[in-house]
Design an enzyme around this catalytic site. Structure first.
Site, mmCIF file in Angstrom:
data_model
loop_
_atom_site.group_PDB
_atom_site.id
_atom_site.type_symbol
_atom_site.label_atom_id
_atom_site.label_comp_id
_atom_site.label_asym_id
_atom_site.label_seq_id
_atom_site.Cartn_x
_atom_site.Cartn_y
_atom_site.Cartn_z
ATOM 1 N N ASP A 97 2.068 -1.234 4.853
ATOM 2 C CA ASP A 97 0.635 -0.937 4.852
ATOM 3 C C ASP A 97 -0.125 -2.064 5.538
ATOM 4 O O ASP A 97 -0.959 -1.838 6.420
ATOM 5 C CB ASP A 97 0.148 -0.775 3.397
ATOM 6 C CG ASP A 97 -1.337 -0.469 3.322
ATOM 7 O OD1 ASP A 97 -1.797 0.360 4.118
ATOM 8 O OD2 ASP A 97 -2.025 -1.078 2.492
ATOM 9 N N ASP A 104 -1.882 -2.185 9.691
ATOM 10 C CA ASP A 104 -3.294 -2.461 10.018
ATOM 11 C C ASP A 104 -3.369 -3.615 11.013
ATOM 12 O O ASP A 104 -4.142 -3.584 11.972
ATOM 13 C CB ASP A 104 -4.100 -2.817 8.760
ATOM 14 C CG ASP A 104 -4.885 -1.626 8.213
ATOM 15 O OD1 ASP A 104 -4.364 -0.493 8.305
ATOM 16 O OD2 ASP A 104 -6.007 -1.824 7.706
ATOM 17 N N TYR A 106 3.599 0.768 -4.846
ATOM 18 C CA TYR A 106 2.664 1.881 -4.977
ATOM 19 C C TYR A 106 3.033 2.828 -6.114
ATOM 20 O O TYR A 106 2.187 3.573 -6.587
ATOM 21 C CB TYR A 106 2.609 2.679 -3.665
ATOM 22 C CG TYR A 106 1.692 2.102 -2.623
ATOM 23 C CD1 TYR A 106 1.864 0.801 -2.177
ATOM 24 C CD2 TYR A 106 0.671 2.859 -2.083
ATOM 25 C CE1 TYR A 106 1.032 0.275 -1.209
ATOM 26 C CE2 TYR A 106 -0.172 2.340 -1.106
ATOM 27 C CZ TYR A 106 0.011 1.049 -0.676
ATOM 28 O OH TYR A 106 -0.817 0.541 0.271
ATOM 29 N N LYS A 111 10.915 -10.157 1.952
ATOM 30 C CA LYS A 111 10.507 -11.474 1.447
ATOM 31 C C LYS A 111 11.633 -11.950 0.544
ATOM 32 O O LYS A 111 11.456 -12.189 -0.657
ATOM 33 C CB LYS A 111 9.163 -11.351 0.698
ATOM 34 C CG LYS A 111 8.551 -12.663 0.273
ATOM 35 C CD LYS A 111 8.042 -13.536 1.414
ATOM 36 C CE LYS A 111 7.534 -14.860 0.917
ATOM 37 N NZ LYS A 111 7.177 -15.804 2.006
ATOM 38 N N ASP A 147 5.991 -12.812 6.165
ATOM 39 C CA ASP A 147 4.948 -13.729 6.665
ATOM 40 C C ASP A 147 5.210 -14.100 8.123
ATOM 41 O O ASP A 147 4.291 -14.157 8.946
ATOM 42 C CB ASP A 147 4.801 -14.968 5.754
ATOM 43 C CG ASP A 147 6.125 -15.601 5.357
ATOM 44 O OD1 ASP A 147 7.187 -15.034 5.671
ATOM 45 O OD2 ASP A 147 6.100 -16.682 4.734
#
Ligand code: IPM
Ligand code: MG
Length: 359
Positions: A247, A251, A141, A191, A223
């Site tokens: 983020d 959700d 970001y 990751k 993942d």
């Protein structure tokens, strides 16, 4: 006590839901003998329309001089042109960076009685009680370079995922401190099989874990975590991860709690200042209709009481009032099911405010 609580309603349903959270905080002040003031400031699309910038200086200054910030939501189709130089989201990102709000706490808890609202099977979601600590001022970001250009081979764009040791260390420590008061398990998500930044993240998380021997720090690839969140969410206690992974995962995790309209969040700096906001967006399609669920904003106000104002009894009173109203069968449209009474945004706020009581 006396406290200044800056209110930044923003756009869309942000305006409606923060009004209900203020209503509930005013009820708390009355019952517990506090004096809260609620100065309001513009941010996001509303601020672009009025001043040409998404975060006017007056808004940032007000936040700096407040004990805590109650934030609504930002954005909407009116400001969505991808070529626009100013975007509402810049206001939120500038607030996070400007106030040093690096630790974003997103608790996901399924309220009794809302099992039917989740799209997942009851046996999978029953008992879910996890909290995601999302790093909020670093990563993709904010990394530089972030830009777009055209050369001989066509259009190109770059964003940068960069983390420093210090940024990872402090946020993983926040996760360990939280886990200490819970089930003492931290899942650090990265990751590392692909990204250098993730290999650094895992290395530092392991070191922080070693300094917190009473907490178990495990590692999971992002993942795998995305899959485990819907396969067996009860395995998680505290999840800590970098900005963009957080983020996306939050959700996804919101589905576990029945509705985005139920989930609060806190964004914390070092010290007591915090910004509190529902995790949902500005939902322009339902804005101004008195149908949005104000519970996420109201539960954010409870987090504000607990974390920035050191008022745990008051925070408990808000959470109890929310549960009581749900137990009585009242629901906003997003969480309705058979045998429930559907009420509007304002009525839900009134009901919760009227149930505030000292225990
Ligand atoms: C969130 C939102 C924001 C983010 C947007 C509005 C910039 O999705 O708080 O999760 O991506 O951080
Ligand atoms: Mg998001």
């Amino acid at each position: 006590m006396e406290a200044i609580i800056a209110v930044l309603p923003g756009d869309g349903i942000g305006v409606e839901v923060t009004a209900e959270a203020v209503k509930v905080l005013a009820a708390v002040a009355e019952h517990f003998g506090h004096r809260f003031s609620f100065p309001t400031a513009i941010v996001g699309g509303a601020a672009i329309d009025e001043t040409g910038t998404a975060l006017p200086d007056e808004t940032l200054n007000l936040c700096r001089h407040s004990a805590a910030i109650l934030f609504g939501a930002i954005g909407g189709p009116k400001w969505d042109d991808p070529r626009a130089a100013v975007r509402p989201e810049q206001g939120l990102l500038a607030l996070r960076k400007g106030l040093g709000l690096y630790a974003n706490l997103r608790p996901v808890k399924l309220s009794a009685g809302l099992v039917a609202s989740s799209t997942l099977k009851p046996e999978v979601v029953s008992g879910v009680d996890l909290i995601v600590v999302r790093e909020l001022t670093g990563g993709l970001y904010f990394g530089q370079p972030s830009r777009r250009w055209t050369d001989d081979s066509g259009r190109k764009a770059v964003d940068t995922l960069i983390y420093s040791e210090h940024e990872v260390e402090r946020v993983v420590q926040v996760a360990c401190d939280l886990a200490r008061g819970r089930r003492k398990k931290v899942t650090s998500v990265d990751k590392q099989n692909v990204l250098s930044s993730s290999r650094l993240w895992r290395e530092i998380a392991t070191e922080v874990g070693a300094r917190n021997p009473d907490v178990v720090v495990e590692h999971m690839l992002v993942d795998t975590c995305a899959m485990q969140l819907v396969r067996d969410p009860c395995q998680f206690d505290v999840i800590v991860t970098e900005n963009m992974f957080g983020d996306i995962l939050t959700d996804e995790a919101s589905v576990l709690a029945g509705s985005m309209g139920m989930l609060p969040s806190a964004s914390l700096a070092d010290g007591k200042l915090g910004m509190y906001e529902p995790i949902h967006g500005s939902a322009p399609q339902i804005a101004g209709q008195n149908v949005a669920n104000p519970i996420a904003a109201i539960l954010s106000a409870a987090m504000l009481l607990r974390l920035s104002l050191d008022c745990p009894a008051e925070a408990d009173a808000v959470e109890r009032a929310v549960q009581q109203v749900l137990d009585e069968g009242y629901r906003t449209a997003d969480i309705q099911s058979a045998d429930t009474k559907v009420v509007g945004t304002c009525e839900m706020g009134d009901l919760i405010a009227s149930r505030i009581a000292r225990s």
